[in-house]
Design an enzyme around this catalytic site. Sequence first.
Site, PDB file in Angstrom:
ATOM      1  N   GLU A 192       0.966  -1.007  -0.106  1.00 60.56           N
ATOM      2  CA  GLU A 192      -0.066  -0.063  -0.097  1.00 60.56           C
ATOM      3  C   GLU A 192       0.831   1.314  -0.028  1.00 60.56           C
ATOM      4  OE1 GLU A 192      -3.199  -0.054  -0.495  1.00 60.56           O
ATOM      5  OE2 GLU A 192      -2.915  -2.372  -0.501  1.00 60.56           O
TER       6      GLU A 192
ATOM      7  N   TRP B 122      -9.742   7.854  -7.434  1.00 61.00           N
ATOM      8  CA  TRP B 122     -11.077   8.162  -8.098  1.00 61.00           C
ATOM      9  C   TRP B 122     -10.941   7.506  -9.676  1.00 61.00           C
ATOM     10  CZ3 TRP B 122     -15.703   9.449  -6.941  1.00 61.00           C
ATOM     11  CH2 TRP B 122     -16.204   9.545  -5.700  1.00 61.00           C
TER      12      TRP B 122
ATOM     13  N   TRP C  42     -16.133  11.832 -12.222  1.00 59.24           N
ATOM     14  CA  TRP C  42     -15.231  11.280 -10.909  1.00 59.24           C
ATOM     15  C   TRP C  42     -14.771  12.791 -10.529  1.00 59.24           C
ATOM     16  CZ3 TRP C  42     -10.183  13.055 -11.644  1.00 59.24           C
ATOM     17  CH2 TRP C  42      -9.802  13.006 -12.802  1.00 59.24           C
TER      18      TRP C  42
ATOM     19  N   ASN D 227     -10.899   2.149   3.201  1.00 57.22           N
ATOM     20  CA  ASN D 227     -10.369   2.327   2.008  1.00 57.22           C
ATOM     21  C   ASN D 227     -11.476   1.231   1.042  1.00 57.22           C
ATOM     22  OD1 ASN D 227      -8.726   2.335  -0.337  1.00 57.22           O
ATOM     23  ND2 ASN D 227      -8.532   0.109  -0.162  1.00 57.22           N
TER      24      ASN D 227
HETATM   25  C1  LIG Z   1     -11.691   7.134  -4.265  1.00 60.85           C
HETATM   26  C2  LIG Z   1     -10.449   7.000  -3.449  1.00 60.85           C
HETATM   27  C3  LIG Z   1      -9.832   7.983  -2.714  1.00 60.85           C
HETATM   28  C4  LIG Z   1      -8.702   8.204  -1.891  1.00 60.85           C
HETATM   29  N1  LIG Z   1      -8.192   9.165  -1.469  1.00 60.85           N
HETATM   30  C5  LIG Z   1      -7.034   9.384  -0.741  1.00 60.85           C
HETATM   31  C6  LIG Z   1      -6.514  10.545  -0.235  1.00 60.85           C
HETATM   32  O1  LIG Z   1      -6.673  11.508  -0.541  1.00 60.85           O
HETATM   33  N2  LIG Z   1      -5.393  10.303   0.576  1.00 60.85           N
HETATM   34  C7  LIG Z   1      -4.755   9.207   0.774  1.00 60.85           C
HETATM   35  O2  LIG Z   1      -3.784   9.061   1.489  1.00 60.85           O
HETATM   36  N3  LIG Z   1      -5.314   7.990   0.322  1.00 60.85           N
HETATM   37  C8  LIG Z   1      -6.282   7.781  -0.288  1.00 60.85           C
HETATM   38  N4  LIG Z   1      -6.806   6.734  -0.792  1.00 60.85           N
HETATM   39  C9  LIG Z   1      -6.434   5.225  -0.700  1.00 60.85           C
HETATM   40  C10 LIG Z   1      -6.767   4.916   0.733  1.00 60.85           C
HETATM   41  O3  LIG Z   1      -7.896   4.650   0.709  1.00 60.85           O
HETATM   42  C11 LIG Z   1      -6.366   5.452   1.799  1.00 60.85           C
HETATM   43  O4  LIG Z   1      -4.673   5.698   1.852  1.00 60.85           O
HETATM   44  C12 LIG Z   1      -6.380   4.710   3.154  1.00 60.85           C
HETATM   45  O5  LIG Z   1      -7.463   4.208   3.309  1.00 60.85           O
HETATM   46  C13 LIG Z   1      -6.010   5.591   4.480  1.00 60.85           C
HETATM   47  O6  LIG Z   1      -6.271   4.904   5.540  1.00 60.85           O
HETATM   48  P1  LIG Z   1      -5.205   4.171   6.500  1.00 60.85           P
HETATM   49  O7  LIG Z   1      -4.286   5.427   6.695  1.00 60.85           O
HETATM   50  O8  LIG Z   1      -5.750   3.607   7.722  1.00 60.85           O
HETATM   51  O9  LIG Z   1      -4.403   3.279   5.250  1.00 60.85           O
HETATM   52  P2  LIG Z   1      -3.753   1.976   5.689  1.00 60.85           P
HETATM   53  O10 LIG Z   1      -4.430   0.928   4.783  1.00 60.85           O
HETATM   54  O11 LIG Z   1      -3.174   1.535   6.942  1.00 60.85           O
HETATM   55  O12 LIG Z   1      -2.184   2.151   4.667  1.00 60.85           O
HETATM   56  C14 LIG Z   1      -1.258   2.879   4.950  1.00 60.85           C
HETATM   57  C15 LIG Z   1      -0.685   4.022   4.283  1.00 60.85           C
HETATM   58  O13 LIG Z   1      -0.619   3.335   2.704  1.00 60.85           O
HETATM   59  C16 LIG Z   1      -1.151   4.297   1.953  1.00 60.85           C
HETATM   60  N5  LIG Z   1      -2.180   3.621   0.953  1.00 60.85           N
HETATM   61  C17 LIG Z   1      -2.838   2.802   1.170  1.00 60.85           C
HETATM   62  N6  LIG Z   1      -3.915   2.419   0.539  1.00 60.85           N
HETATM   63  C18 LIG Z   1      -3.440   3.229  -0.802  1.00 60.85           C
HETATM   64  C19 LIG Z   1      -4.007   3.363  -2.064  1.00 60.85           C
HETATM   65  N7  LIG Z   1      -4.871   2.725  -2.454  1.00 60.85           N
HETATM   66  N8  LIG Z   1      -3.482   4.377  -2.968  1.00 60.85           N
HETATM   67  C20 LIG Z   1      -2.384   5.264  -2.453  1.00 60.85           C
HETATM   68  N9  LIG Z   1      -1.911   4.861  -1.114  1.00 60.85           N
HETATM   69  C21 LIG Z   1      -2.519   4.094  -0.397  1.00 60.85           C
HETATM   70  C22 LIG Z   1      -1.766   5.531   2.625  1.00 60.85           C
HETATM   71  O14 LIG Z   1      -0.694   6.510   2.658  1.00 60.85           O
HETATM   72  C23 LIG Z   1      -1.897   5.229   3.651  1.00 60.85           C
HETATM   73  O15 LIG Z   1      -2.161   5.956   4.889  1.00 60.85           O
HETATM   74  C24 LIG Z   1      -8.200   6.751  -1.789  1.00 60.85           C
HETATM   75  C25 LIG Z   1      -8.732   5.776  -2.316  1.00 60.85           C
HETATM   76  C26 LIG Z   1      -9.754   5.649  -3.137  1.00 60.85           C
HETATM   77  C27 LIG Z   1     -10.386   4.639  -3.450  1.00 60.85           C
END
Ligand SMILES: Cc1cc2nc3c(=O)[nH]c(=O)nc-3n(C[C@H](O)[C@H](O)[C@H](O)COP(=O)(O)OP(=O)(O)OC[C@H]3O[C@@H](n4cnc5c(N)ncnc54)[C@H](O)[C@@H]3O)c2cc1C
Length: 434
Positions: free
Chosen positions: A257, A364, A341, A323
Amino acid sequence: MDKVTLFWFRRDLRLSDNIGLFTAYENEKNVLPLFIFDENILEKLENKNDARVQFIHNQVKKLHSALKDYDSSILVKIGKPLAIFEALTKAYAIQNVYTNRDYEPYARDRDEKIEQFLAEKDIPFYDFKDQVIFEKDEITNNSGSYYKVFTPYSKSWLQKLKQTTLTPVDLDGRKKSFYKTQPFPLPSLKDLGFKTSENSIPPLEIDEKLIRAYDKNRDFPARQGTSRLGIHLRFGTISIRRLVSEAHELNDTYLNELIWREFYMMILYHNPALVDTSFKEKYDRIRWDNNEELFQKWCEGKTGYPLVDAGMRELNTTGYMHNRVRMLTASFLTKHLLIDWRWGEAYFASKLLDYELASNNGGWQWAAGTGTDAQPYFRIFNPESQMKKFDKDKKYIKKWIPEYGSSAYPKPIVEHKQARERALETYKKALDGE
Ligand SMILES: Cc1cc2nc3c(=O)[nH]c(=O)nc-3n(C[C@H](O)[C@H](O)[C@H](O)COP(=O)(O)OP(=O)(O)OC[C@H]3O[C@@H](n4cnc5c(N)ncnc54)[C@H](O)[C@@H]3O)c2cc1C
């Protein structure tokens, strides 16, 4: 006039393992830390209780306090960065400016102008890689170009990680490198035009147990299965090198991730036009329905699809959305409601505490099928089966929709099968050039 080296904090609000700060500290004298509350950004924030501004303000306050141990302080300014630099060159004999790189289009443009302005005054501007492990052109394919697809990028990223050391760089406590001063005044939130927010910020803590079990729990929104470190990564209150070193030991899925995060940053770096265009150009021919009333229902979490609604309500209440549910709500808006989007992206940007342009745009475009993902556009999430799979006990749904199951809960605003067929047809027409 005092001779100083400026260290300009932006998305790296920490003293420890901060590459730009460390380099300035090791090589220069009279390092004067600086933070600018950028009016170009603040003016765009409609919600004056924005928790992100409060978060930044708190972190700057922590830096202000921590720098007292070095008999120094952080100079905090409010304004347009170029004008602030113009004023600073009149107040100080600036020898150099050090900072860490930011890859977003606005930041790159801002930094270019400031670098040019400083160059006219013979002041060098040094910037460093700090917010990612690998940047820009560091991960390339055999022909030397950047990757446009995630899987080969991530393999190459992991390969390169093996040849990389991530030893943290820390200030050794010597006071002599910092500019000696009494603490500078610190503007209040009110001075910035903002008020306190009730949204709470997830703790800055790497929970080893949680990360070890990440692959098993991360898809279930009712569980505490993800790290919630997004906001800390966004503003650099955690070092990505530290997090990757730990993740590498703890869980491959979690590390993956963090690679997605860098992938999207690299994609945006090479394609700044993505801010408002589709990665796959022909998808900009889609004729969106853009029904404002339905958009409003989606924003409020009143679509009649419980998992979608629970997600939107979680976002509206806390500034966070899981997520799995981000993927579903985004798919629902673009496919079921045929709403552009960019509307959804802007809504998330205004609400998410962890809002990060590259990941939000990437997420998105992934959901709308317009992005880098190789999956064809006909992947359309079924909100009902997503609920059965990921919230079968309806724990998450009941938490966010108290009226669920009663007559007060709205009926579905669109019918799944019909909406799906309409999306397929609309996308096909766009791609066939009709
Ligand atoms: C429509 C949509 C919009 C999103 N907008 C954002 C946003 O504005 N900012 C953002 O940081 N993430 C975004 N994400 C990715 C992801 O959903 C979030 O990073 C995650 O839910 C944050 O929660 P967490 O810190 O508990 O993540 P964890 O699941 O604990 O992951 C750790 C870190 O990994 C990174 N990460 C995880 N999944 C992704 C991913 N799919 N893409 C890129 N990085 C990721 C993030 O930095 C996150 O904090 C988006 C996903 C979708 C589908």
